[in-house]
Design a protein around this motif. Sequence first.
Motif, PDB file in Angstrom:
ATOM      1  N   LYS A 235       3.988   5.581  -5.608  1.00 31.87           N
ATOM      2  CA  LYS A 235       3.891   5.582  -7.065  1.00 31.87           C
ATOM      3  C   LYS A 235       2.875   6.630  -7.527  1.00 31.87           C
ATOM      4  CE  LYS A 235       3.458   2.422 -10.962  1.00 31.87           C
ATOM      5  NZ  LYS A 235       3.253   1.045 -11.383  1.00 31.87           N
ATOM      6  N   ARG A 236       1.711   6.688  -6.859  1.00 29.59           N
ATOM      7  CA  ARG A 236       0.688   7.683  -7.211  1.00 29.59           C
ATOM      8  C   ARG A 236       1.215   9.102  -7.004  1.00 29.59           C
ATOM      9  NH1 ARG A 236      -2.623   4.087  -4.418  1.00 29.59           N
ATOM     10  NH2 ARG A 236      -2.673   5.464  -2.615  1.00 29.59           N
ATOM     11  N   GLU A 237       1.952   9.321  -5.914  1.00 29.18           N
ATOM     12  CA  GLU A 237       2.513  10.647  -5.643  1.00 29.18           C
ATOM     13  C   GLU A 237       3.535  11.031  -6.710  1.00 29.18           C
ATOM     14  OE1 GLU A 237       3.973  10.496  -1.640  1.00 29.18           O
ATOM     15  OE2 GLU A 237       1.968  10.623  -0.781  1.00 29.18           O
ATOM     16  N   LYS A 238       4.351  10.063  -7.152  1.00 29.83           N
ATOM     17  CA  LYS A 238       5.331  10.336  -8.207  1.00 29.83           C
ATOM     18  C   LYS A 238       4.638  10.701  -9.509  1.00 29.83           C
ATOM     19  CE  LYS A 238       9.201   7.596  -6.514  1.00 29.83           C
ATOM     20  NZ  LYS A 238      10.068   6.437  -6.748  1.00 29.83           N
ATOM     21  N   VAL A 239       3.554  10.002  -9.823  1.00 27.15           N
ATOM     22  CA  VAL A 239       2.802  10.289 -11.042  1.00 27.15           C
ATOM     23  C   VAL A 239       2.215  11.705 -10.964  1.00 27.15           C
ATOM     24  CG1 VAL A 239       0.730   9.677 -12.364  1.00 27.15           C
ATOM     25  CG2 VAL A 239       2.314   7.891 -11.628  1.00 27.15           C
ATOM     26  N   LYS A 240       1.627  12.057  -9.808  1.00 26.27           N
ATOM     27  CA  LYS A 240       1.058  13.397  -9.631  1.00 26.27           C
ATOM     28  C   LYS A 240       2.137  14.465  -9.778  1.00 26.27           C
ATOM     29  CE  LYS A 240      -2.774  12.237  -6.543  1.00 26.27           C
ATOM     30  NZ  LYS A 240      -3.277  12.381  -5.172  1.00 26.27           N
TER      31      LYS A 240
ATOM     32  N   GLU B 274       3.119  14.808 -13.411  1.00 26.51           N
ATOM     33  CA  GLU B 274       2.088  15.540 -14.150  1.00 26.51           C
ATOM     34  C   GLU B 274       2.169  17.034 -13.865  1.00 26.51           C
ATOM     35  OE1 GLU B 274      -1.518  13.641 -12.866  1.00 26.51           O
ATOM     36  OE2 GLU B 274      -1.263  11.949 -14.241  1.00 26.51           O
TER      37      GLU B 274
ATOM     38  N   ARG C 165       0.836  -1.198   0.000  1.00 27.09           N
ATOM     39  CA  ARG C 165       0.000   0.000   0.000  1.00 27.09           C
ATOM     40  C   ARG C 165       0.882   1.264   0.000  1.00 27.09           C
ATOM     41  NH1 ARG C 165      -4.591  -0.218   4.300  1.00 27.09           N
ATOM     42  NH2 ARG C 165      -5.211  -1.939   2.964  1.00 27.09           N
TER      43      ARG C 165
ATOM     44  N   ASP D 223       2.340   1.689  -3.464  1.00 28.55           N
ATOM     45  CA  ASP D 223       1.314   2.195  -4.373  1.00 28.55           C
ATOM     46  C   ASP D 223       1.100   3.699  -4.165  1.00 28.55           C
ATOM     47  OD1 ASP D 223       0.951  -0.278  -5.518  1.00 28.55           O
ATOM     48  OD2 ASP D 223      -0.852  -0.769  -4.354  1.00 28.55           O
ATOM     49  N   LYS D 224       1.078   4.110  -2.904  1.00 24.45           N
ATOM     50  CA  LYS D 224       0.897   5.524  -2.585  1.00 24.45           C
ATOM     51  C   LYS D 224       2.076   6.336  -3.126  1.00 24.45           C
ATOM     52  CE  LYS D 224       0.186   8.776   1.168  1.00 24.45           C
ATOM     53  NZ  LYS D 224       0.225   9.002   2.594  1.00 24.45           N
TER      54      LYS D 224
END
Length: 142
Positions: A10-15, A18, A4, A7-8
């Motif tokens: 990874k999501r922060e890196k994507v944000k 962007e 988890r 995953d968090k």
Amino acid sequence: GKRRRKDKEKREKVKLKERLLKISSDITLAMKEIDEIIPKSLSSLRRTPIPATFHGSVDHALVASKRRTYVNPSLTEVLCTATLEAIAAGCWVIIPRHKSNRWFERFDNCLTYGTYGEACACLNWAGMNEPKRVTEVERRMV
């Protein structure tokens, strides 16, 4: 647990990626617009002045209360006074990593970059974080 958290992250890196891409594209568009409006000769400057308004002098303390980030991309100014004033005012200062700027790197609010991507990351960092208060030691250096 561990998955988890990954995953968090990874999501922060994507944000972040962007957001950096948006900042990057905004800067690129602004640079293109600036290049289009800057006259290429003195005669074209006389025919079409740069669309700018000078609002007169402003107390640095008033600027610091409204603005938190100062960007100086210059590689030719040695110990730039405006950069020093921005540091003294408690602003983020974003400057290129260069021998002429080395003296400023000792300050907590100084962010340096060596590439376009790093400059975007510095802008992002400054936009998401409050600058630190100038310490007494830093105040004496200024």
